[in-house]
Structure formats: structure tokens, C-alpha cells
Design a protein around this motif. Structure first.
Motif, PDB file in Angstrom:
ATOM      1  N   UNK A 173      23.669   2.703  24.879  1.00  0.00           N
ATOM      2  CA  UNK A 173      23.241   2.044  23.642  1.00  0.00           C
ATOM      3  C   UNK A 173      23.381   2.964  22.425  1.00  0.00           C
ATOM      4  N   UNK A 174      22.881   4.208  22.465  1.00  0.00           N
ATOM      5  CA  UNK A 174      23.093   5.079  21.292  1.00  0.00           C
ATOM      6  C   UNK A 174      24.571   5.320  20.984  1.00  0.00           C
ATOM      7  N   UNK A 175      25.373   5.507  22.034  1.00  0.00           N
ATOM      8  CA  UNK A 175      26.799   5.741  21.818  1.00  0.00           C
ATOM      9  C   UNK A 175      27.463   4.490  21.247  1.00  0.00           C
ATOM     10  N   UNK A 176      27.060   3.321  21.726  1.00  0.00           N
ATOM     11  CA  UNK A 176      27.608   2.073  21.194  1.00  0.00           C
ATOM     12  C   UNK A 176      27.255   1.867  19.734  1.00  0.00           C
ATOM     13  N   UNK A 189      31.783   0.558  13.729  1.00  0.00           N
ATOM     14  CA  UNK A 189      32.241   1.014  12.426  1.00  0.00           C
ATOM     15  C   UNK A 189      31.414   0.507  11.266  1.00  0.00           C
ATOM     16  N   UNK A 190      30.858  -0.713  11.379  1.00  0.00           N
ATOM     17  CA  UNK A 190      30.065  -1.246  10.270  1.00  0.00           C
ATOM     18  C   UNK A 190      28.649  -0.705  10.253  1.00  0.00           C
ATOM     19  N   UNK A 191      28.256   0.008  11.287  1.00  0.00           N
ATOM     20  CA  UNK A 191      26.906   0.587  11.345  1.00  0.00           C
ATOM     21  C   UNK A 191      26.944   2.088  11.118  1.00  0.00           C
ATOM     22  N   UNK A 192      27.958   2.751  11.655  1.00  0.00           N
ATOM     23  CA  UNK A 192      28.116   4.199  11.482  1.00  0.00           C
ATOM     24  C   UNK A 192      29.295   4.447  10.547  1.00  0.00           C
ATOM     25  N   UNK A 193      29.009   4.885   9.340  1.00  0.00           N
ATOM     26  CA  UNK A 193      30.059   5.077   8.333  1.00  0.00           C
ATOM     27  C   UNK A 193      30.744   6.431   8.448  1.00  0.00           C
ATOM     28  N   UNK A 220      31.724  11.085  13.402  1.00  0.00           N
ATOM     29  CA  UNK A 220      30.775  10.663  14.436  1.00  0.00           C
ATOM     30  C   UNK A 220      31.292   9.415  15.146  1.00  0.00           C
ATOM     31  N   UNK A 221      31.871   8.501  14.376  1.00  0.00           N
ATOM     32  CA  UNK A 221      32.414   7.279  14.953  1.00  0.00           C
ATOM     33  C   UNK A 221      33.541   7.594  15.932  1.00  0.00           C
ATOM     34  N   UNK A 222      34.412   8.524  15.560  1.00  0.00           N
ATOM     35  CA  UNK A 222      35.516   8.921  16.443  1.00  0.00           C
ATOM     36  C   UNK A 222      34.991   9.603  17.702  1.00  0.00           C
ATOM     37  N   UNK A 223      33.979  10.469  17.546  1.00  0.00           N
ATOM     38  CA  UNK A 223      33.420  11.162  18.710  1.00  0.00           C
ATOM     39  C   UNK A 223      32.789  10.165  19.683  1.00  0.00           C
TER      40      UNK A 223
END
Length: 272
Positions: free
Chosen positions: A100-103, A108-112, A116-119
Motif C-alpha cells: 500500500x505505501x509503495x502503491x 503519479x497524481x498523488x506523488x509529484x 520517489x515515483x520512479x523508485x
């Protein structure tokens, strides 16, 4: 000359299904497909004598597996079956906790933050790219043979599946409620709880239930490499040529998959 005469003098259009370039590409693909089949047949080193003898050997094996040794179920096989269900359930719960945390970070619309998004996406791809048997062998080397290694292998294998589908569900969420909550100054937790969660709730439970169903099947196989469950009983019976027990275990695996499918169907109707 009238328009009618001009139209009559022009040749009729001919419908062509594929252009010359498309026909050439199709021929190249067919040729590659045939070459791949030929190369595969050459590389697997088929022994004709074994191939001709296969029906006889199969008939002999089925004869050895019948009648099924139902009296062998109480005891070790029963415990192994229950252990398989425990591995699948606990592994799925651990996977949800970690995925869940990784998801959330992969959406992309939640983590800008792109890094971090790529990782997060890299973690999900890494989890999916390694087969559950390979995960099991890795954790057997760390924790030793047994259900602990199998449970953790199932969990790590499931992170990529759950996290990827959860991230995609978050990406597909309607922006209206999120924008309204953001405009009121709501915190990130409130936006997730009241903006995203009502929209992704059906998808989330479908993902979790589907993964548990898959894990029930995978946990029945992990025992073949020593990771606990009914697979260990199957491997032991095959090593000892106890084919009547092998048939019993195969029937139990089939039944447990059917029961898991029924449970999933009922749970989906209840939760969704």
C-alpha cells in the motif's frame, strides 16, 4: 464533356486489404514465427524413443496412482494443507501492508516527486520480475526451509502485483473530489481517506481477493523447493514413489483451488 461522362471514364477503385508494405511485414512476422518454432524444436532436444513411449509410461503412472490413498489424509498431509492456507493468507496480509505505501508513492497524481515515483515503480517491477520460486529459494537460504520462507516469498512476490494495480486505480480516480478537498485545505491523509478511498475501494478489495486466490495456488507449489506447505508433502511422496499419496495430494490441491474460488466469489459479493 459532362460530369457523368468524366466519372464513367475513370477506372473503378479496387479495394486492397493490405498495402505492399503491410504484406511484406506480415510475411516477415510469419517467417520469424516459423523460424522460432523450428529453433525451439531443435534446442529442446526431443528424444523420439521417449516420445513414442510416453503414452505407455503415462498409463502406467495413472495405474500406480489409483486407487487414491484417502486414508493417508489425516496426519501430515492434513497439517500440510492447513499450513498452505496459512502461508497464503499471512503472505497476502504482509504483502498488503508493504504494498500500500509503495502503491501510493507509485501513483503519479498523488506523488509529484518524480524521483520517489520512479523508485516506487522500480520496487514494484523488481517484485514482479522475480518468480515466487526464486524468492522462496532466496529466503530458504536466509531463514532455512519451512513455511516462514514460503510466507515471506509469497509476500515479496505479491508486492508488485498489489502495488501496481493499486497505483493504477489511484491514477484513474476522478479528480473532482480531490480538487474539492484540496481547495478546502484538507491534509494528505484526509484527501486519501475521503477523496481517493471511496473511489478505489471496490478495486482494492478485488485486487486483494484475487491475489489471495493466486497465493493459495502458488503456496501449494513452493513446498517443492522446501518452502513449506503441501508441496513438501507432494515432493516427499514423489521421492518415495508413493503414487497413491501423490494422487491424493493432487486432488486436494485441485479441491483447495475450487474452494478458494468459491470463497473469493462470495467475498466479492459481500464486500463489493
Amino acid at each position: 464533356m459532362t460530369n457523368t461522362n468524366v466519372a464513367a471514364s475513370q477506372p473503378a477503385a479496387t479495394w486492397v486489404r493490405y498495402t505492399p508494405g503491410q504484406r511484406l511485414l506480415r510475411f516477415a512476422l510469419y517467417l520469424l514465427f516459423v523460424l522460432a518454432i523450428v529453433q525451439s524444436i531443435r534446442s529442446i532436444d526431443v528424444i523420439p524413443e521417449f516420445l513414442y513411449d510416453a503414452p505407455t509410461q503415462m498409463a502406467d503412472l495413472i495405474n500406480r496412482m489409483w486407487p487414491i490413498s484417502w486414508q493417508s489424509f489425516p496426519g501430515s498431509i492434513q497439517r500440510a494443507l492447513i499450513e498452505t492456507l496459512h502461508m497464503a493468507t499471512l503472505g497476502t496480509i504482509l504483502a498488503v501492508i508493504m504494498a500500500v505505501p509503495v502503491g501510493l508513492l507509485a501513483a503519479g497524481n498523488l506523488t509529484k516527486n518524480k524521483a520517489i515515483n520512479f523508485l516506487a515503480r522500480l520496487i514494484l517491477v523488481s517484485s514482479r520480475s522475480i518468480n515466487s520460486l526464486v524468492w522462496a529459494l532466496l529466503f530458504i537460504a536466509i531463514f532455512g526451509p519451512g513455511p516462514l520462507a514460503g510466507t515471506i516469498a509469497i509476500a515479496f512476490r505479491s508486492i508488485g502485483f498489489i502495488g501496481k494495480l493499486l497505483g493504477e486505480a489511484l491514477d484513474d480516480a476522478q479528480p473532482g473530489p480531490i480538487e474539492a478537498l484540496t481547495a478546502t485545505g484538507a491534509s494528505t491523509g484526509s484527501i486519501i481517506g475521503y477523496g481517493y478511498w471511496p473511489q478505489i475501494k471496490p478495486a482494492f478489495w478485488s485486487i486483494v481477493l484475487l491475489r489471495w486466490d493466486i497465493n493459495v495456488r502458488e503456496s501449494a507449489v513452493l513446498g517443492l523447493v522446501g518452502a513449506g506447505g503441501i508441496g513438501m508433502a507432494l515432493n516427499s511422496a514423489m521421492d518415495l514413489f508413493q503414487w497413491d499419496k501423490v494422487s491424493l495430494i493432487l486432488v486436494l490441491i485441485f479441491l483447495i483451488v475450487i474452494v478458494a474460488e468459491i470463497v473469493i466469489t462470495r467475498a466479492r459479493k459481500t464486500l463489493l
